[in-house]
Design an enzyme around this catalytic site. Structure first.
Site, PDB file in Angstrom:
ATOM      1  N   HIS A  95      37.737  22.966  16.403  1.00  0.00           N
ATOM      2  CA  HIS A  95      36.306  23.184  15.188  1.00  0.00           C
ATOM      3  C   HIS A  95      36.911  21.253  14.588  1.00  0.00           C
ATOM      4  O   HIS A  95      38.165  20.627  15.185  1.00  0.00           O
ATOM      5  CB  HIS A  95      37.052  23.560  13.773  1.00  0.00           C
ATOM      6  CG  HIS A  95      35.328  23.526  12.704  1.00  0.00           C
ATOM      7  ND1 HIS A  95      34.808  22.904  13.000  1.00  0.00           N
ATOM      8  CD2 HIS A  95      36.584  24.061  11.520  1.00  0.00           C
ATOM      9  CE1 HIS A  95      34.051  22.660  11.247  1.00  0.00           C
ATOM     10  NE2 HIS A  95      35.029  23.093  10.803  1.00  0.00           N
ATOM     11  N   GLY A 124      35.369  34.873  16.626  1.00  0.00           N
ATOM     12  CA  GLY A 124      36.522  34.526  18.235  1.00  0.00           C
ATOM     13  C   GLY A 124      36.115  36.254  18.543  1.00  0.00           C
ATOM     14  O   GLY A 124      35.749  36.203  19.665  1.00  0.00           O
ATOM     15  N   GLU A 149      20.717  45.977   6.083  1.00  0.00           N
ATOM     16  CA  GLU A 149      19.382  45.301   6.819  1.00  0.00           C
ATOM     17  C   GLU A 149      19.434  44.215   7.525  1.00  0.00           C
ATOM     18  O   GLU A 149      18.658  43.972   8.493  1.00  0.00           O
ATOM     19  CB  GLU A 149      18.298  45.852   6.725  1.00  0.00           C
ATOM     20  CG  GLU A 149      18.012  47.393   6.203  1.00  0.00           C
ATOM     21  CD  GLU A 149      16.079  47.920   5.940  1.00  0.00           C
ATOM     22  OE1 GLU A 149      15.409  47.046   6.855  1.00  0.00           O
ATOM     23  OE2 GLU A 149      15.943  48.915   5.122  1.00  0.00           O
TER      24      GLU A 149
HETATM   25  N1  LIG Z   1      37.536  32.489  12.956  1.00  0.00           N
HETATM   26  C1  LIG Z   1      36.710  31.908  14.090  1.00  0.00           C
HETATM   27  O1  LIG Z   1      36.309  32.890  14.826  1.00  0.00           O
HETATM   28  C2  LIG Z   1      36.003  31.115  14.318  1.00  0.00           C
HETATM   29  C3  LIG Z   1      34.495  30.035  14.814  1.00  0.00           C
HETATM   30  C4  LIG Z   1      34.780  28.852  15.088  1.00  0.00           C
HETATM   31  C5  LIG Z   1      36.034  27.867  14.718  1.00  0.00           C
HETATM   32  N2  LIG Z   1      36.784  28.405  14.331  1.00  0.00           N
HETATM   33  C6  LIG Z   1      38.209  27.267  14.788  1.00  0.00           C
HETATM   34  O2  LIG Z   1      39.137  27.458  15.638  1.00  0.00           O
HETATM   35  C7  LIG Z   1      40.293  27.082  14.241  1.00  0.00           C
HETATM   36  C8  LIG Z   1      41.283  28.576  14.697  1.00  0.00           C
HETATM   37  O3  LIG Z   1      40.858  29.574  13.398  1.00  0.00           O
HETATM   38  P1  LIG Z   1      40.645  30.920  13.851  1.00  0.00           P
HETATM   39  O4  LIG Z   1      39.979  31.715  12.096  1.00  0.00           O
HETATM   40  O5  LIG Z   1      41.315  31.785  14.884  1.00  0.00           O
HETATM   41  O6  LIG Z   1      42.704  31.475  12.983  1.00  0.00           O
HETATM   42  P2  LIG Z   1      43.238  32.152  12.530  1.00  0.00           P
HETATM   43  O7  LIG Z   1      43.002  33.029  12.804  1.00  0.00           O
HETATM   44  O8  LIG Z   1      43.315  32.213  10.405  1.00  0.00           O
HETATM   45  O9  LIG Z   1      44.894  31.305  12.696  1.00  0.00           O
HETATM   46  C9  LIG Z   1      44.929  31.301  14.230  1.00  0.00           C
HETATM   47  C10 LIG Z   1      46.568  31.395  13.685  1.00  0.00           C
HETATM   48  O10 LIG Z   1      47.399  30.594  12.849  1.00  0.00           O
HETATM   49  C11 LIG Z   1      48.793  30.791  12.630  1.00  0.00           C
HETATM   50  N3  LIG Z   1      49.077  30.683  11.971  1.00  0.00           N
HETATM   51  C12 LIG Z   1      48.732  30.271  11.113  1.00  0.00           C
HETATM   52  N4  LIG Z   1      48.899  29.389   8.999  1.00  0.00           N
HETATM   53  C13 LIG Z   1      49.472  29.357   9.725  1.00  0.00           C
HETATM   54  C14 LIG Z   1      50.369  27.846   9.607  1.00  0.00           C
HETATM   55  N5  LIG Z   1      51.097  27.504   8.708  1.00  0.00           N
HETATM   56  N6  LIG Z   1      51.324  27.151  10.445  1.00  0.00           N
HETATM   57  C15 LIG Z   1      51.240  27.622  12.032  1.00  0.00           C
HETATM   58  N7  LIG Z   1      50.444  28.126  12.381  1.00  0.00           N
HETATM   59  C16 LIG Z   1      49.620  29.217  11.495  1.00  0.00           C
HETATM   60  C17 LIG Z   1      48.559  31.936  12.642  1.00  0.00           C
HETATM   61  O11 LIG Z   1      49.553  32.995  13.562  1.00  0.00           O
HETATM   62  P3  LIG Z   1      50.608  33.758  12.506  1.00  0.00           P
HETATM   63  O12 LIG Z   1      49.929  33.640  10.848  1.00  0.00           O
HETATM   64  O13 LIG Z   1      50.925  35.050  12.885  1.00  0.00           O
HETATM   65  O14 LIG Z   1      51.865  32.539  12.182  1.00  0.00           O
HETATM   66  C18 LIG Z   1      47.143  32.712  14.185  1.00  0.00           C
HETATM   67  O15 LIG Z   1      48.181  32.656  15.181  1.00  0.00           O
HETATM   68  C19 LIG Z   1      40.002  26.853  13.280  1.00  0.00           C
HETATM   69  O16 LIG Z   1      40.146  24.803  13.235  1.00  0.00           O
HETATM   70  C20 LIG Z   1      38.774  27.175  12.959  1.00  0.00           C
HETATM   71  O17 LIG Z   1      38.062  26.301  12.065  1.00  0.00           O
HETATM   72  C21 LIG Z   1      37.377  29.602  13.911  1.00  0.00           C
END
Ligand SMILES: NC(=O)c1ccc[n+]([C@@H]2O[C@H](COP(=O)([O-])OP(=O)(O)OC[C@H]3O[C@@H](n4cnc5c(N)ncnc54)[C@H](OP(=O)(O)O)[C@@H]3O)[C@@H](O)[C@H]2O)c1
Length: 321
Positions: free
Chosen positions: A97, A123, A221
């Site tokens: 992102h 994801g 829905e």
């Molecule tokens: N959610 C989606 O499907 C989606 C869609 C499009 C784009 N994105 C983008 O993808 C990126 C990741 O988002 P996500 O939703 O995948 O993240 P997430 O699931 O909330 O977390 C990803 C990882 O970060 C670790 N983490 C959490 N807090 C942390 C911290 N303070 N320091 C270091 N590691 C930490 C978590 O593991 P631990 O807590 O075990 O350390 C986990 O492995 C972002 O840029 C987001 O905008 C996400």
């Protein structure tokens, strides 16, 4: 995928996006290591799922391509503490992102290539479509080439490796991705949709309809209609519903859309583009998320949740969703 063959991809973070990217890239035959903060349960999960999993800096040190799959609000600190100094000279850093780059929370070292591959969906969907032999579209962008001039090719290979190129890799900029993504999720996908759902549910219940009926009509829905729009487009959806529903839809859209709504949508976009929303989000994070936690608490107590649990409980296939 040729530009990534024989290279090491470090997926930093194993959450919603990181896990999907890591699994898909590995299943595409590429070498993936996973990094996370010390003591991370997600790193343990990656290890159980067969990855070489290690702390962030150890994984970053191995990277030809480092994919930053950490929460946006955690990226600046993790980048400064564990990632930037560990990355090899001339490596490529990839974002999922454009938030941190577009709004200036991270400024990568001058020798690094900086790219983006942003799948347009969660994801879990990135993984599920890949396993079906399909893929969801993604935007990609190149902020800066590396010295070897391979950053762009690596970004496209990454998009192919996670299956997104099977449907569409659309070139954009970090700014276009970050701004359109934030606006879309606020105005429509998560904010606007739920505003309509919550308000309409509350109105039906107040008018004496049962919460379960109100829930089915105003929330459950949504999926059926969204699936039609997804597969056939807005006009195709209208052809698949009754004339009564279609006529009513035109009546309602005309009644709801006015200058107030347009002004509110414009204000959301203005705050996204000016960086005011990003600043507000990061300020709240730095203060321990008082605003965020208050909203989460208020929302989880909303009466719609009880109705949702009852309705979803009728459908055993939704219990583990
Ligand atoms: N959610 C989606 O499907 C989606 C869609 C499009 C784009 N994105 C983008 O993808 C990126 C990741 O988002 P996500 O939703 O995948 O993240 P997430 O699931 O909330 O977390 C990803 C990882 O970060 C670790 N983490 C959490 N807090 C942390 C911290 N303070 N320091 C270091 N590691 C930490 C978590 O593991 P631990 O807590 O075990 O350390 C986990 O492995 C972002 O840029 C987001 O905008 C996400």
């Amino acid at each position: 995928m040729e530009p990534l063959v024989g290279k090491t991809i470090a997926v930093l973070g194993y959450g919603n996006q990181g896990r999907a990217h890591a699994l898909n890239l590995r299943d595409s035959g590429l070498r993936v290591v996973v990094g996370g903060r010390a003591g991370s349960q997600k790193v343990e999960l990656a290890s159980r799922e067969g990855f070489e999993a290690m702390e962030l800096s150890a994984a970053a040190m191995l990277a030809d391509l480092a994919i930053i799959a950490l929460p946006d609000q955690a990226q600046p600190t993790a980048w400064a503490k564990w990632i930037e100094d560990a990355l090899p000279t001339g490596a490529v850093v990839g974002f999922v992102h454009g938030f941190a780059i577009r709004f200036g929370f991270i400024t990568p070292r001058a020798d690094l290539g900086v790219v983006l591959v942003a799948p347009k969906g969660p994801g879990a969907t990135v993984r599920a479509r890949y396993e079906e032999g399909l893929g969801i579209p993604a935007l990609f962008a190149v902020e800066r080439e590396n010295a070897a001039g391979c950053a762009r090719a690596m970004a496209i290979a990454w998009g192919a490796g996670i299956g997104c190129a099977r449907s569409g890799l659309i070139e954009a900029s970090f700014a276009a991705e970050a701004e359109s993504d934030l606006f879309g999720e606020q105005a429509v996908l998560c904010g606007g949709l739920m505003a309509l759902v919550h308000e309409s549910f509350a109105l039906l219940v107040e008018a004496g309809y049962s919460p379960e009926v109100a829930y089915i009509e105003c929330c459950h829905e949504v999926k059926q209609v969204a699936d039609l729009v997804y597969a056939r487009g807005p006009e195709g959806m209208r052809r698949a519903i009754s004339d009564t529903a279609e006529f009513g839809a035109f009546v309602a859209e005309n009644a709801l859309v006015d200058e107030h709504l347009r002004a509110k949508l414009r204000a959301l976009l203005t705050d996204v583009r000016s960086g005011a929303f990003a600043e507000r989000f990061m300020r709240d994070h730095d203060a321990g998320h008082p605003e965020f936690r208050a909203w989460r608490k208020a929302s989880s107590g909303h009466p719609i949740e009880a109705a949702s649990a009852t309705v979803r409980g009728l459908m055993p296939w939704l219990r583990d969703a």
